[in-house]
Design an enzyme around this catalytic site. Structure first.
Site, PDB file in Angstrom:
ATOM      1  N   CYS A 392       1.218  -1.289   0.282  1.00 42.27           N
ATOM      2  CA  CYS A 392       0.313  -0.077   0.198  1.00 42.27           C
ATOM      3  C   CYS A 392       1.189   1.279  -0.394  1.00 42.27           C
ATOM      4  CB  CYS A 392      -0.676   0.020   1.200  1.00 42.27           C
ATOM      5  SG  CYS A 392      -2.107  -0.751   1.352  1.00 42.27           S
ATOM      6  N   MET A 393       2.244   1.173   0.765  1.00 40.35           N
ATOM      7  CA  MET A 393       2.808   2.097   1.176  1.00 40.35           C
ATOM      8  C   MET A 393       3.344   2.855  -0.271  1.00 40.35           C
ATOM      9  SD  MET A 393       3.650   2.347   4.915  1.00 40.35           S
ATOM     10  CE  MET A 393       4.827   1.205   4.915  1.00 40.35           C
TER      11      MET A 393
END
Length: 402
Positions: A392-393
């Site tokens: 996600c990051m």
């Protein structure tokens, strides 16, 4: 010009050797979270910002240690805002909110125009409170509380995967479903459109289109894309994206994958991620009933939608392999649910059989290692408060072909 600058953006898989990635280091926007607004801004808690920054720095350093070029979103944004045209575009966008009223809107447009690129970046990402303005006083400022935001902060910028995804040589700017995140895609689109490094790269989709979020898009193999349909990505969004990739010749199959519309499974990559060309780590509580509809192009603009099949079966067929191997985490239901909540399945592959994962998910990581996957374990006690893991990051911009 360095070799990295000359390397053309392009991603055709989840596991090709990672060369360039876009991150966002947590900043002042996280300091804007309070118990009063954290739900609205989609955080499950109030992170300790200094520790979150330390954890993120260690994540970035782990990537650099593997030869990955790390780009930071805010640095690219400042460089983009050096252009007067880009500044004007950003200011018009951020002041378009109907809640500002004409008096405050006119004041803000003038005040933001006079800011430096770095100052404007801070307002665009960390927001602006009512008590921080020095003019534009009128009905709006009188009726709002001092600590109400005229421009909301963007704490979810941390999750750069969601606002864009590269499909081959094209930047797909996504359309984020939650109002708290809409402006993230607008800033990403501004960077990809106006920054010299990306201006020549083709773009598809866009923040104004039907909802598609990058966390739902998995490049299972060259020419095969899986897209989760649930809380954040709509069926219409998948249809629009499929039409675009088929028209460009960037895929022959799009798998539409229904997922539960709930917080713990907000994106497909919270359920499963690729860790090798034929291996996937998957949340065991959904593995047996996750399905997919294979979508293909009839050649005349008509989309052919197949009946639902078990996801692993449909994926293997589209990928033209015998089996897409599920790494069996073998967890009991309670442990599985806990590690799912802590993004145990949300890994970032930096090469085939090498993946970054949160260190806290001990059981999942052990099973990955038993399956021959090298795990680069990172801390994430504070980073995970927004419900996102290493994938996600990170938004891969360049990967080697597989």
């Amino acid at each position: 010009m360095t070799d990295a600058d000359q390397r053309q953006p392009g991603v055709s898989s989840e596991v090709g050797r990672l060369r360039t990635v876009l991150l966002h280091r947590p900043g002042p926007e996280l300091q804007r979270l309070t118990p009063r607004n954290n739900d609205k801004l989609l955080f499950d808690g109030i992170p300790w910002v200094t520790r979150a920054q330390e954890e993120h720095d260690a994540f970035a350093e782990a990537l650099r240690a593997r030869g990955v070029e790390v780009l930071y979103l805010t640095e690219l944004l400042v460089e983009t805002l050096a252009s007067a045209a880009a500044r004007d575009h950003a200011i018009q966008g951020v002041t378009a909110s109907l809640r500002l009223g004409d008096t405050m809107r006119d004041y803000l447009r003038q005040a933001l125009t006079e800011m430096s690129p770095a100052e404007l970046k801070d307002v665009l990402t960390a927001g602006l409170r009512n008590d921080e303005v020095r003019g534009g006083f009128g009905l709006v400022t009188s009726l709002l509380h001092n600590d109400d935001f005229l421009i909301d902060p963007l704490p979810n910028l941390l999750f750069t995967r969601d606002s864009s995804v590269w499909i081959r040589d094209k930047a797909a700017v996504t359309s984020l479903a939650m109002p708290a995140r809409e402006r993230e895609s607008q800033l990403t689109e501004l960077i990809y459109t106006r920054h010299p490094r990306f201006a020549a790269s083709p773009k598809i989709h866009g923040w104004h289109r039907e909802h598609v979020e990058g966390g739902d898009v998995l490049l299972l193999a060259p020419d095969v894309i899986a897209v989760g349909v649930g809380e954040r990505t709509t069926p219409a969004g998948v249809e629009r994206l499929a039409r675009q990739v088929f028209a460009a010749g960037d895929a022959h199959t799009v798998l539409a994958v229904p997922i539960a519309q709930e917080r713990a499974t907000m994106h497909l990559d919270t359920v499963c991620t690729m860790v090798d060309v034929d291996k996937i780590v998957m949340y065991p509580n959904v593995a047996d009933h996750l399905t997919a509809h294979a979508v293909t192009d009839a050649g005349d603009g008509t989309l052919l939608v197949a009946e639902a099949e078990p996801f692993l079966v449909a994926a293997a067929k589209a990928m033209e392999i015998d089996t897409l191997h599920q790494i069996d985490t073998g967890l009991d239901p309670v442990t599985a649910e806990r590690e799912q909540w802590d993004d145990g399945n949300n890994t970032l592959a930096v090469a085939p059989r090498v993946a970054v994962a949160y260190e806290r998910n001990i059981e999942t990581n052990s099973r990955l290692e038993e399956a021959g996957i090298e795990v680069i374990a990172i801390a994430g006690s504070e980073l995970g408060s927004g419900r996102g893991g290493p994938r996600c990051m990170s938004c891969p911009i360049t990967r080697d072909e597989i």
